[in-house]
Design a protein around this motif. Structure first.
Motif, mmCIF file in Angstrom:
data_model
loop_
_atom_site.group_PDB
_atom_site.id
_atom_site.type_symbol
_atom_site.label_atom_id
_atom_site.label_comp_id
_atom_site.label_asym_id
_atom_site.label_seq_id
_atom_site.Cartn_x
_atom_site.Cartn_y
_atom_site.Cartn_z
ATOM 1 N N ASP A 80 0.492 -1.416 -0.225
ATOM 2 C CA ASP A 80 0.232 0.080 0.273
ATOM 3 C C ASP A 80 0.630 1.223 -0.156
ATOM 4 O O ASP A 80 0.415 2.319 -0.271
ATOM 5 N N TYR A 81 2.131 1.616 0.806
ATOM 6 C CA TYR A 81 3.458 2.177 0.596
ATOM 7 C C TYR A 81 2.777 2.657 -0.740
ATOM 8 O O TYR A 81 3.313 4.317 -1.209
ATOM 9 N N PHE A 82 3.928 1.801 -1.583
ATOM 10 C CA PHE A 82 4.368 1.973 -2.366
ATOM 11 C C PHE A 82 3.013 2.136 -3.958
ATOM 12 O O PHE A 82 3.223 3.113 -5.014
ATOM 13 N N GLN A 83 2.076 1.345 -3.489
ATOM 14 C CA GLN A 83 1.399 1.851 -4.337
ATOM 15 C C GLN A 83 0.655 3.900 -4.370
ATOM 16 O O GLN A 83 0.395 3.906 -5.203
ATOM 17 N N ALA A 84 0.311 3.805 -3.464
ATOM 18 C CA ALA A 84 0.189 5.399 -2.552
ATOM 19 C C ALA A 84 1.208 6.940 -3.175
ATOM 20 O O ALA A 84 1.156 7.644 -3.176
ATOM 21 N N PRO A 86 2.714 6.502 -6.759
ATOM 22 C CA PRO A 86 3.019 6.099 -8.052
ATOM 23 C C PRO A 86 4.854 6.810 -8.540
ATOM 24 O O PRO A 86 5.209 6.386 -10.130
ATOM 25 N N GLU A 87 4.931 7.900 -8.319
ATOM 26 C CA GLU A 87 5.973 8.481 -8.415
ATOM 27 C C GLU A 87 7.067 7.699 -8.217
ATOM 28 O O GLU A 87 8.232 7.558 -8.615
ATOM 29 N N ILE A 88 7.447 6.702 -7.616
ATOM 30 C CA ILE A 88 8.167 5.673 -6.959
ATOM 31 C C ILE A 88 8.341 4.524 -8.652
ATOM 32 O O ILE A 88 7.332 3.870 -7.986
ATOM 33 N N LYS A 89 8.688 4.831 -9.598
ATOM 34 C CA LYS A 89 8.876 3.715 -10.392
ATOM 35 C C LYS A 89 8.798 1.808 -10.120
ATOM 36 O O LYS A 89 9.865 2.292 -10.724
ATOM 37 N N THR A 90 8.295 1.243 -9.008
ATOM 38 C CA THR A 90 8.584 -0.136 -9.313
ATOM 39 C C THR A 90 7.682 -1.132 -8.770
ATOM 40 O O THR A 90 6.536 -0.111 -8.825
ATOM 41 N N SER A 91 7.296 -2.406 -8.606
ATOM 42 C CA SER A 91 6.457 -2.631 -8.062
ATOM 43 C C SER A 91 6.893 -3.561 -7.193
ATOM 44 O O SER A 91 8.465 -4.068 -7.067
ATOM 45 N N VAL A 92 6.290 -3.802 -6.362
ATOM 46 C CA VAL A 92 5.805 -4.497 -5.431
ATOM 47 C C VAL A 92 5.459 -6.507 -5.137
ATOM 48 O O VAL A 92 4.199 -6.118 -5.257
ATOM 49 N N ILE A 93 6.177 -7.057 -5.191
ATOM 50 C CA ILE A 93 5.304 -8.908 -5.645
ATOM 51 C C ILE A 93 4.754 -9.558 -4.069
ATOM 52 O O ILE A 93 6.124 -9.371 -3.620
ATOM 53 N N GLY A 94 3.231 -9.024 -4.088
ATOM 54 C CA GLY A 94 3.043 -9.507 -2.503
ATOM 55 C C GLY A 94 1.844 -8.310 -2.335
ATOM 56 O O GLY A 94 1.567 -7.947 -2.967
ATOM 57 N N PRO A 95 0.696 -9.551 -1.644
ATOM 58 C CA PRO A 95 -0.100 -8.488 -0.983
ATOM 59 C C PRO A 95 -0.646 -7.240 -0.518
ATOM 60 O O PRO A 95 0.433 -6.902 0.232
ATOM 61 N N SER A 96 -1.714 -6.186 -0.052
ATOM 62 C CA SER A 96 -1.985 -5.312 -0.023
ATOM 63 C C SER A 96 -1.627 -5.990 2.079
ATOM 64 O O SER A 96 -2.611 -7.113 1.718
ATOM 65 N N ALA A 97 -1.820 -4.878 2.087
ATOM 66 C CA ALA A 97 -2.740 -5.552 3.177
ATOM 67 C C ALA A 97 -4.003 -5.717 3.872
ATOM 68 O O ALA A 97 -3.915 -6.619 4.839
ATOM 69 N N SER A 98 -4.204 -5.088 2.998
ATOM 70 C CA SER A 98 -5.710 -5.767 2.980
ATOM 71 C C SER A 98 -6.199 -7.179 2.808
ATOM 72 O O SER A 98 -6.823 -8.418 3.528
ATOM 73 N N ALA A 99 -5.482 -7.729 1.868
ATOM 74 C CA ALA A 99 -5.719 -9.177 1.451
ATOM 75 C C ALA A 99 -4.447 -9.775 2.410
ATOM 76 O O ALA A 99 -4.523 -10.944 2.507
ATOM 77 N N ALA A 100 -3.695 -9.402 2.716
ATOM 78 C CA ALA A 100 -1.871 -9.835 3.993
ATOM 79 C C ALA A 100 -3.119 -10.134 4.998
ATOM 80 O O ALA A 100 -2.602 -11.235 5.841
ATOM 81 N N ARG A 101 -4.780 -10.210 5.291
ATOM 82 C CA ARG A 101 -5.740 -10.045 6.666
ATOM 83 C C ARG A 101 -5.617 -11.974 6.796
ATOM 84 O O ARG A 101 -6.010 -12.192 7.269
ATOM 85 N N LEU A 102 -5.342 -12.448 5.068
ATOM 86 C CA LEU A 102 -5.512 -13.803 5.030
ATOM 87 C C LEU A 102 -5.147 -14.584 6.146
ATOM 88 O O LEU A 102 -4.360 -15.771 6.099
ATOM 89 N N GLU A 103 -3.916 -13.845 6.031
ATOM 90 C CA GLU A 103 -2.418 -14.605 7.386
ATOM 91 C C GLU A 103 -2.040 -13.577 8.398
ATOM 92 O O GLU A 103 -2.070 -14.368 9.577
#
Ligand code: AMP
Ligand code: GLY
Length: 427
Positions: A80-84, A86-103
């Motif tokens: 979420d930090y990097f999605q917010a 977008p000027e930082i041109k990188t992709s995070v491989i991993g779920p958002s905090a909302s999805a990470a609630r599954l764990e």
């Protein structure tokens, strides 16, 4: 492409070892890494929970992709930090905090499974204010009783009790006495599922997905699966109980409903889903979800992936995963974890490790190691994972154990019976 791998375990060494072989790889950084990752990339001193510090490094070093190894930064919202931003041109491989609630929340995971008809153990959730109802629910179950702290507890949040009295004490310890910290302020009590455990892994870009090799890990410190739980003492892939029929059931009853459920709930998931399954009478039940790869499972599944891992991760980042090939090596891969004496209790660090240069038949993935004055020394409870290929489990294990004999450090400990149950049993 420049890539940053976050983490410092055997999992991150295995991932980095594989990524370093990619034709698309330019500079590979690992933060904080270990003595093994330093051989395949460049270790950098970054705190995994300091997202601003990571962002600064990513921008300064033109990092196009961040692969997150452990769960904590994911649950804390690194995606979420990097999605917010977008000027930082990188992709995070991993779920958002909302999805990470599954764990990150067992009660959330259970609600999700029930909502989407995903087979799992019957359960109820309790807090301090509803504690009095816990005894009533326990009385409806047969022993043994399974009690889970809701939050992240480093693999120590599940207690299996043989008696009702013991179960009630654990409930009190979690909800009232605070023995499990914040993780135990909410608990899930569930029915015990008798069966054989297996881990399945999927990588998804949110719409497409690829099934990765399955694995079995050996969590308990003692031979014959005895003693306290650890992060994992060894692993094997593939697992014969994952027959073609079981795989179809897992796909149709668990994997597809999970990915569809996430989409239906508006939860974006790009990364790895780890399904902890119990095979009960031939059917899959979900014991837990993790939102990352397992350790030491990664040390056996990554060596079985023949395709370019960076290409697959880029497919996740660009949502073109369905166009990627994931070719799997048919061979069996085993890993045996070398630990410091005393682990998972108290143990010493800083023991010199020798003999690694003599290992020719195995891949040694470092975990708790570091370089001190140019020498490799132990730096954690799980020190390294010794991985080997073979035609079958005994063949691969023989190589792992032979290689282990060549490696030396004071207090070197390991289980000599990894795979003991699988060698005897048929699909
Ligand atoms: P978890 O952290 O949820 O994977 O749980 C730790 C371990 O407890 C699992 O690997 C299982 O061996 C065991 N376990 C968890 N839930 C159950 C259950 N409902 N029935 C039987 N064993 C369980
Ligand atoms: N080996 C189990 C885990 O990574 O959660």
């Amino acid at each position: 492409m420049n890539v940053l791998v976050l983490g410092s375990g055997g999992r991150e060494h295995a991932l980095s070892w594989k990524l370093a072989q990619s034709s698309q790889m330019e500079r590979l950084y690992i933060a904080p890494g270990n003595a093994g990752t330093a051989n395949v990339g460049e270790n950098v001193e970054l705190d995994l929970m300091d997202f601003a510090g990571i962002a600064e490094f990513v921008q300064a070093n033109d990092v196009g992709l961040i692969l997150v190894g452990p769960e904590q930064p994911l649950v804390a919202g690194i995606k979420d930090y990097f999605q917010a931003r977008p000027e930082i041109k990188t992709s995070v491989i991993g779920p958002s905090a909302s999805a990470a609630r599954l764990e990150g929340s067992k009660s959330f995971a259970k609600q999700f499974m029930v909502k989407h008809n995903i087979p799992c153990a019957k359960s109820e959730t309790f807090t301090k204010s509803t504690k009095s109802k816990a005894s009533g629910f326990l009385a409806t179950l047969k022993p043994p009783y399974v009690i889970k702290a809701d939050g992240l507890a480093g693999g120590k949040g599940v207690v299996i009790c043989e008696t009702l009295k013991e179960a009630k004490t654990v409930v009190k310890d979690m909800l009232i006495n605070g023995n499990y910290g914040d993780a135990g302020k909410k608990i899930v009590i569930e029915e015990f599922l008798p069966g054989i455990e297996v881990s399945m892994f999927v990588v998804t870009d949110g719409s497409g997905y690829k099934i990765l090799p399955s694995a079995k890990d050996y969590k308990q410190v003692g031979e014959g699966d005895t003693g306290p739980n650890t992060g994992g003492m060894g692993a094997i892939s593939p697992v014969a109980i994952v027959s073609r029929e079981f795989m179809e059931k897992a796909k149709n009853q668990v994997i597809i409903p999970t990915l569809k459920g996430l989409r239906a709930d508006g939860i974006d998931f790009e990364g790895f889903v780890f399904f902890g399954l119990m095979k009960v009478g031939g059917d899959p039940y979900v014991i837990e979800y993790n939102v990352r790869l397992g350790d030491p499972e990664t040390e056996v599944i990554i060596p079985r992936i023949k395709s370019d891992l960076l290409h697959i991760l880029d497919g996740v980042a660009t949502k073109t995963l369905s166009e990627c090939d994931v070719e799997i090596d048919e061979r069996t891969v085993t890993t045996v974890v070398l630990t410091a004496q005393g682990y998972p209790g108290k143990y010493k660090k800083g023991e010199g490790i020798t003999g690694l240069e003599n290992v020719k038949d195995s891949l040694v993935f470092h975990a708790g190691t570091k370089l001190a004055s140019g020498k490799i020394v132990s730096n954690g409870g799980r020190v390294m994972a010794v991985t080997s290929y073979g035609a079958d489990i005994p063949g691969a294990l023989k190589k792992s154990y032979k290689s282990i004999d060549l490696i030396d450090f004071t207090g070197k400990s390991y289980r000599k019976d990894i795979g003991f149950d699988l060698v005897k049993q048929k699909a």
